[in-house]
Motif scaffolding. Structure first.
Motif, PDB file in Angstrom:
ATOM      1  N   VAL A  26     -89.944  39.034  62.123  1.00  0.00           N
ATOM      2  CA  VAL A  26     -91.177  38.560  61.463  1.00  0.00           C
ATOM      3  C   VAL A  26     -92.412  39.258  62.039  1.00  0.00           C
ATOM      4  CG1 VAL A  26     -90.253  36.328  60.730  1.00  0.00           C
ATOM      5  CG2 VAL A  26     -91.311  36.526  62.993  1.00  0.00           C
ATOM      6  N   LYS A  27     -92.173  40.382  62.737  1.00  0.00           N
ATOM      7  CA  LYS A  27     -93.243  41.207  63.316  1.00  0.00           C
ATOM      8  C   LYS A  27     -94.118  40.428  64.284  1.00  0.00           C
ATOM      9  CE  LYS A  27     -93.365  45.201  60.509  1.00  0.00           C
ATOM     10  NZ  LYS A  27     -94.082  46.267  59.920  1.00  0.00           N
ATOM     11  N   ARG A  28     -93.536  39.507  65.013  1.00  0.00           N
ATOM     12  CA  ARG A  28     -94.304  38.836  66.073  1.00  0.00           C
ATOM     13  C   ARG A  28     -94.126  39.676  67.327  1.00  0.00           C
ATOM     14  NH1 ARG A  28     -93.584  33.713  64.695  1.00  0.00           N
ATOM     15  NH2 ARG A  28     -95.549  33.946  63.594  1.00  0.00           N
ATOM     16  N   THR A  29     -94.812  40.835  67.310  1.00  0.00           N
ATOM     17  CA  THR A  29     -94.602  41.843  68.356  1.00  0.00           C
ATOM     18  C   THR A  29     -95.953  42.368  68.837  1.00  0.00           C
ATOM     19  OG1 THR A  29     -94.422  43.500  66.601  1.00  0.00           O
ATOM     20  CG2 THR A  29     -92.363  42.657  67.481  1.00  0.00           C
ATOM     21  N   VAL A  30     -95.953  42.892  70.059  1.00  0.00           N
ATOM     22  CA  VAL A  30     -97.118  43.618  70.571  1.00  0.00           C
ATOM     23  C   VAL A  30     -96.587  44.958  71.063  1.00  0.00           C
ATOM     24  CG1 VAL A  30     -98.940  43.675  72.316  1.00  0.00           C
ATOM     25  CG2 VAL A  30     -98.343  41.503  71.231  1.00  0.00           C
ATOM     26  N   ASN A  31     -97.186  46.037  70.563  1.00  0.00           N
ATOM     27  CA  ASN A  31     -96.701  47.396  70.852  1.00  0.00           C
ATOM     28  C   ASN A  31     -95.197  47.511  70.575  1.00  0.00           C
ATOM     29  OD1 ASN A  31     -99.274  48.087  71.697  1.00  0.00           O
ATOM     30  ND2 ASN A  31     -98.867  47.419  73.796  1.00  0.00           N
ATOM     31  N   GLY A  32     -94.778  46.900  69.495  1.00  0.00           N
ATOM     32  CA  GLY A  32     -93.385  47.017  69.068  1.00  0.00           C
ATOM     33  C   GLY A  32     -92.397  46.124  69.814  1.00  0.00           C
ATOM     34  N   LYS A  33     -92.889  45.367  70.809  1.00  0.00           N
ATOM     35  CA  LYS A  33     -91.974  44.512  71.605  1.00  0.00           C
ATOM     36  C   LYS A  33     -92.200  43.046  71.229  1.00  0.00           C
ATOM     37  CE  LYS A  33     -90.553  47.328  75.235  1.00  0.00           C
ATOM     38  NZ  LYS A  33     -91.361  48.526  75.078  1.00  0.00           N
ATOM     39  N   PRO A  34     -91.118  42.250  71.133  1.00  0.00           N
ATOM     40  CA  PRO A  34     -91.290  40.832  70.816  1.00  0.00           C
ATOM     41  C   PRO A  34     -92.238  40.158  71.807  1.00  0.00           C
ATOM     42  CG  PRO A  34     -88.956  41.422  70.889  1.00  0.00           C
ATOM     43  CD  PRO A  34     -89.715  42.630  71.347  1.00  0.00           C
ATOM     44  N   VAL A  35     -93.070  39.234  71.333  1.00  0.00           N
ATOM     45  CA  VAL A  35     -94.011  38.557  72.244  1.00  0.00           C
ATOM     46  C   VAL A  35     -93.236  37.656  73.210  1.00  0.00           C
ATOM     47  CG1 VAL A  35     -95.891  38.596  70.554  1.00  0.00           C
ATOM     48  CG2 VAL A  35     -94.437  36.570  70.736  1.00  0.00           C
ATOM     49  N   SER A  36     -93.891  37.263  74.299  1.00  0.00           N
ATOM     50  CA  SER A  36     -93.215  36.490  75.345  1.00  0.00           C
ATOM     51  C   SER A  36     -93.017  35.030  74.928  1.00  0.00           C
ATOM     52  CB  SER A  36     -94.054  36.513  76.625  1.00  0.00           C
ATOM     53  OG  SER A  36     -95.269  35.832  76.376  1.00  0.00           O
ATOM     54  N   LYS A  37     -92.164  34.350  75.680  1.00  0.00           N
ATOM     55  CA  LYS A  37     -91.938  32.916  75.445  1.00  0.00           C
ATOM     56  C   LYS A  37     -93.247  32.130  75.614  1.00  0.00           C
ATOM     57  CE  LYS A  37     -89.145  28.980  76.914  1.00  0.00           C
ATOM     58  NZ  LYS A  37     -90.325  28.139  76.977  1.00  0.00           N
ATOM     59  N   GLU A  38     -94.099  32.572  76.569  1.00  0.00           N
ATOM     60  CA  GLU A  38     -95.381  31.879  76.789  1.00  0.00           C
ATOM     61  C   GLU A  38     -96.235  31.925  75.516  1.00  0.00           C
ATOM     62  OE1 GLU A  38     -94.027  34.036  79.058  1.00  0.00           O
ATOM     63  OE2 GLU A  38     -93.477  32.368  80.384  1.00  0.00           O
ATOM     64  N   GLN A  39     -96.212  33.060  74.818  1.00  0.00           N
ATOM     65  CA  GLN A  39     -96.992  33.184  73.582  1.00  0.00           C
ATOM     66  C   GLN A  39     -96.432  32.249  72.500  1.00  0.00           C
ATOM     67  OE1 GLN A  39     -99.713  35.368  72.794  1.00  0.00           O
ATOM     68  NE2 GLN A  39     -99.870  35.668  75.003  1.00  0.00           N
ATOM     69  N   ILE A  40     -95.110  32.193  72.420  1.00  0.00           N
ATOM     70  CA  ILE A  40     -94.486  31.307  71.423  1.00  0.00           C
ATOM     71  C   ILE A  40     -94.822  29.846  71.756  1.00  0.00           C
ATOM     72  CG2 ILE A  40     -92.280  30.525  70.410  1.00  0.00           C
ATOM     73  CD1 ILE A  40     -92.991  33.454  69.709  1.00  0.00           C
ATOM     74  N   LEU A  59     -92.417  19.949  56.530  1.00  0.00           N
ATOM     75  CA  LEU A  59     -92.165  21.008  55.551  1.00  0.00           C
ATOM     76  C   LEU A  59     -92.742  22.293  56.136  1.00  0.00           C
ATOM     77  CD1 LEU A  59     -91.480  22.095  52.683  1.00  0.00           C
ATOM     78  CD2 LEU A  59     -93.775  21.368  51.979  1.00  0.00           C
ATOM     79  N   ASP A  60     -91.907  23.319  56.336  1.00  0.00           N
ATOM     80  CA  ASP A  60     -92.417  24.599  56.828  1.00  0.00           C
ATOM     81  C   ASP A  60     -92.486  25.583  55.670  1.00  0.00           C
ATOM     82  OD1 ASP A  60     -93.363  26.715  58.225  1.00  0.00           O
ATOM     83  OD2 ASP A  60     -91.626  26.951  59.546  1.00  0.00           O
ATOM     84  N   ILE A  61     -93.715  25.902  55.298  1.00  0.00           N
ATOM     85  CA  ILE A  61     -94.003  26.775  54.155  1.00  0.00           C
ATOM     86  C   ILE A  61     -93.991  28.225  54.644  1.00  0.00           C
ATOM     87  CG2 ILE A  61     -95.872  27.376  52.552  1.00  0.00           C
ATOM     88  CD1 ILE A  61     -96.761  24.351  52.921  1.00  0.00           C
ATOM     89  N   CYS A  62     -93.155  29.062  54.053  1.00  0.00           N
ATOM     90  CA  CYS A  62     -92.955  30.454  54.516  1.00  0.00           C
ATOM     91  C   CYS A  62     -92.356  30.423  55.922  1.00  0.00           C
ATOM     92  CB  CYS A  62     -94.242  31.269  54.516  1.00  0.00           C
ATOM     93  SG  CYS A  62     -95.025  31.454  52.918  1.00  0.00           S
ATOM     94  N   CYS A  63     -91.175  29.850  56.022  1.00  0.00           N
ATOM     95  CA  CYS A  63     -90.552  29.624  57.341  1.00  0.00           C
ATOM     96  C   CYS A  63     -89.933  30.882  57.929  1.00  0.00           C
ATOM     97  CB  CYS A  63     -89.484  28.551  57.204  1.00  0.00           C
ATOM     98  SG  CYS A  63     -88.138  29.046  56.099  1.00  0.00           S
ATOM     99  N   GLY A  64     -89.812  31.962  57.147  1.00  0.00           N
ATOM    100  CA  GLY A  64     -89.175  33.177  57.672  1.00  0.00           C
ATOM    101  C   GLY A  64     -87.749  32.887  58.099  1.00  0.00           C
ATOM    102  N   ASN A  65     -87.399  33.330  59.327  1.00  0.00           N
ATOM    103  CA  ASN A  65     -86.002  33.201  59.802  1.00  0.00           C
ATOM    104  C   ASN A  65     -85.736  31.860  60.491  1.00  0.00           C
ATOM    105  OD1 ASN A  65     -87.285  33.450  62.242  1.00  0.00           O
ATOM    106  ND2 ASN A  65     -86.703  35.588  62.544  1.00  0.00           N
ATOM    107  N   GLY A  66     -86.707  30.962  60.512  1.00  0.00           N
ATOM    108  CA  GLY A  66     -86.479  29.617  61.067  1.00  0.00           C
ATOM    109  C   GLY A  66     -86.614  29.523  62.581  1.00  0.00           C
ATOM    110  N   ALA A  67     -86.846  30.670  63.259  1.00  0.00           N
ATOM    111  CA  ALA A  67     -86.899  30.629  64.732  1.00  0.00           C
ATOM    112  C   ALA A  67     -88.068  29.775  65.216  1.00  0.00           C
ATOM    113  CB  ALA A  67     -87.008  32.047  65.299  1.00  0.00           C
ATOM    114  N   LEU A  68     -89.211  29.906  64.544  1.00  0.00           N
ATOM    115  CA  LEU A  68     -90.374  29.090  64.923  1.00  0.00           C
ATOM    116  C   LEU A  68     -90.193  27.659  64.393  1.00  0.00           C
ATOM    117  CD1 LEU A  68     -93.084  29.525  66.395  1.00  0.00           C
ATOM    118  CD2 LEU A  68     -94.141  29.849  64.166  1.00  0.00           C
ATOM    119  N   THR A  69     -89.773  27.566  63.153  1.00  0.00           N
ATOM    120  CA  THR A  69     -89.552  26.261  62.505  1.00  0.00           C
ATOM    121  C   THR A  69     -88.709  25.347  63.383  1.00  0.00           C
ATOM    122  OG1 THR A  69     -89.246  27.644  60.534  1.00  0.00           O
ATOM    123  CG2 THR A  69     -88.867  25.275  60.282  1.00  0.00           C
TER     124      THR A  69
END
Ligand SMILES: C[S@@+](CC[C@H](N)C(=O)[O-])C[C@H]1O[C@@H](n2cnc3c(N)ncnc32)[C@H](O)[C@@H]1O
Length: 231
Positions: free
Chosen positions: A25-39, A59-69
Motif C-alpha cells: 500500500v506504499k506505506r514506505t519511506v525511501n522505498g522501505k516499509p515504515v517502522s512499527k512505531e509509525q504504524i 467499517l474500514d473504507i478502502c481497507c487495502g490488504n487489511g494489515a492496518l484494518t
C-alpha cells in the motif's frame, strides 16, 4: 485522469512480496516499509479520534490488504473492510479474515455505501490514506450515504489527507501543475484545504474536527486528519 491510478492499485501490490503488507500500500519511506512505531502512531491517532472501544463495530473504507484494518479490529468487536482491489482483498482474506469477526469485501466503496449489503450495525468508520483517491463527486456522495444509510455510525475518521496549503512542503521547488492537485489518479490524489474539506462534508450532517499527527510522523508536515461527528 492519470492512468497510473490503475497500476498503483492493481499492479504495484503484485510486484511486492505477498507478506510485504506496507510495501503493497506504499506505506514506505525511501522505498522501505515504515517502522512499527509509525504504524502505532497511526493506530493511536485514529483510535483516539474514533473513541474506539471494545463494543464498536468498524467499517474500514478502502481497507487495502487489511494489515492496518486488523489492528483496529483487534481493539473492537471487529467489522468489515471494503476495497476494490481484487489482489489486496485476496491478501486480506488470506491473512486477516476471521469468521464473523472480521470480513473483507471486494467492492467500490461508494457503491457499497450507497447500497450496503451488510446488515452489520457499524458504529464507527475509518478511511485511511485513501479519501484523496476518490473522484470529488463520488466522495461527496459517499459522505452523504455514510450519514443516511448507516444510522448507528457516530464517528468517521478520515486520515492522512494531503493539505492543499502545504503542497510546497511536499513538492519543494518542483513546479506543480494545478490539475495535479485536483487529480484523484495522481500519486497523492486530490489535495484539499481544510475549508474545502468542510465545504464538501456540508454543515448539516457532520461536525468536523481536524487533527495533526505528532511531528515525528513521517507525513505530518503535509497531511492532516479529519474526524466527522454525527450531529
Ligand atoms: C494507499 S491504499 C490505503 C489502504 C489502507 N487504507 C491502508 O491505509 O493501509 C488506498 C486504497 O484505496 C483503494 N481504493 C481507491 N479507490 C477506491 C474505490 N473507489 N473503492 C474501493 N477502494 C478504493 C485502493 O484499492 C487502495 O487499496
Amino acid at each position: 485522469m492519470n492512468m497510473d491510478k490503475f497500476s498503483f492499485y492493481k499492479e504495484h501490490p503484485k510486484s511486492c512480496d505477498p507478506k510485504d503488507f506496507w510495501g503493497q500500500v506504499k506505506r514506505t519511506v525511501n522505498g522501505k516499509p515504515v517502522s512499527k512505531e509509525q504504524i502505532d502512531m497511526i493506530v493511536e491517532a485514529a483510535a483516539a479520534g474514533l473513541l474506539l472501544d471494545s463494543e464498536d463495530v468498524l467499517l474500514d473504507i478502502c481497507c487495502g490488504n487489511g494489515a492496518l484494518t486488523n489492528l483496529f479490529f483487534e481493539r473492537c468487536r471487529g467489522g468489515l473492510g471494503v476495497d476494490f482491489s481484487e489482489y489486496l482483498i485476496s491478501i486480506a482474506n488470506q491473512n486477516f479474515a476471521k469468521e464473523t469477526i472480521s470480513e473483507y469485501l471486494l467492492e467500490d466503496v461508494v457503491e457499497f455505501c450507497l447500497a450496503p449489503k451488510s446488515a452489520a450495525n457499524f458504529t464507527k468508520a475509518l478511511c485511511y490514506g485513501s479519501f484523496s483517491y476518490l473522484e470529488h463527486a463520488q466522495a461527496k456522495k459517499m459522505l452523504k450515504a455514510l450519514y443516511d444509510n448507516f444510522p448507528h455510525l457516530k464517528r468517521v475518521f478520515i486520515g492522512n489527507l494531503p493539505d492543499r496549503k502545504l503542497i510546497k512542503l511536499f513538492y519543494g521547488d518542483t513546479p506543480v501543475e494545478p490539475q495535479l492537485a485536483n487529480d484523484p489518479g495522481s500519486a497523492i490524489g486530490i489535495w484539499r484545504t481544510k475549508e474545502q474539506f468542510v465545504e464538501m462534508v456540508g454543515s448539516d450532517r457532520w461536525k468536523v474536527e481536524f487533527r495533526r499527527m505528532p511531528e515525528n510522523y513521517y507525513a505530518a508536515h503535509y497531511r492532516y486528519d479529519a474526524v466527522l461527528i454525527r450531529l
